[in-house]
Motif scaffolding. Structure first.
Motif, mmCIF file in Angstrom:
data_model
loop_
_atom_site.group_PDB
_atom_site.id
_atom_site.type_symbol
_atom_site.label_atom_id
_atom_site.label_comp_id
_atom_site.label_asym_id
_atom_site.label_seq_id
_atom_site.Cartn_x
_atom_site.Cartn_y
_atom_site.Cartn_z
ATOM 1 N N GLU A 73 0.807 -1.212 0.000
ATOM 2 C CA GLU A 73 0.000 0.000 0.000
ATOM 3 C C GLU A 73 0.847 1.272 0.000
ATOM 4 O OE1 GLU A 73 -2.707 -0.353 3.285
ATOM 5 O OE2 GLU A 73 -4.126 -1.508 2.082
ATOM 6 N N SER A 121 -5.912 0.588 3.518
ATOM 7 C CA SER A 121 -6.385 0.135 4.836
ATOM 8 C C SER A 121 -6.734 1.272 5.767
ATOM 9 C CB SER A 121 -5.332 -0.767 5.489
ATOM 10 O OG SER A 121 -5.147 -1.932 4.731
ATOM 11 N N THR A 155 -7.983 -3.847 -0.839
ATOM 12 C CA THR A 155 -7.475 -2.482 -0.835
ATOM 13 C C THR A 155 -6.709 -2.213 -2.129
ATOM 14 O OG1 THR A 155 -5.342 -2.967 0.226
ATOM 15 C CG2 THR A 155 -7.226 -2.526 1.690
#
Length: 125
Positions: free
Chosen positions: A37, A74, A88
């Motif tokens: 991420e 997240s 995600t």
């Protein structure tokens, strides 16, 4: 990544452009690549500031432009109270200028996006 909607009237295609986690676990794509991420966040920030190019499945000249990109990461989904089922990444809205490409999205031939981005890959254990 799966498309959500193809709107031929406005020439917009919406869906997941990048998936980082699936069911809360790291997601590996068909090339066995996993983009964390924090890496996606940095890359998409730069991409949206400088490029926004959409290509026909990684090939040729630009045939459209990424108009919308939203980080469903997240911490963002938690802060906004959005339930993604543990998925995600980035959702996008892409304007498709090329008629042939738009028709391929509408007919379900193209099931995902190809941006004009690049990366320097590093193998990890």
């Amino acid at each position: 990544a799966k498309l959500w909607k193809v709107d031929t009237t406005t020439r917009m295609v919406f869906g997941w452009a990048q998936v980082c986690k699936e069911g809360g676990e790291d997601y590996y794509d068909s090339d066995n690549q996993c983009i964390p991420e924090e890496v996606a966040y940095a890359g998409w920030n730069e991409f949206m500031k400088t490029s926004k190019v959409h290509k026909a499945m990684h090939d040729g000249d630009p045939i459209g432009e990424v108009i919308y990109a939203f980080p469903l990461l997240s911490d963002v989904v938690k802060a906004l109270g959005i339930d993604t089922g543990g998925k995600t990444g980035y959702i996008t809205g892409v304007y498709v200028a090329d008629d042939t490409t738009l028709q391929k999205f509408a007919d379900g031939i193209y099931k995902g996006f190809s941006i004009g981005g690049g990366a320097i890959w590093e193998d990890v254990e």
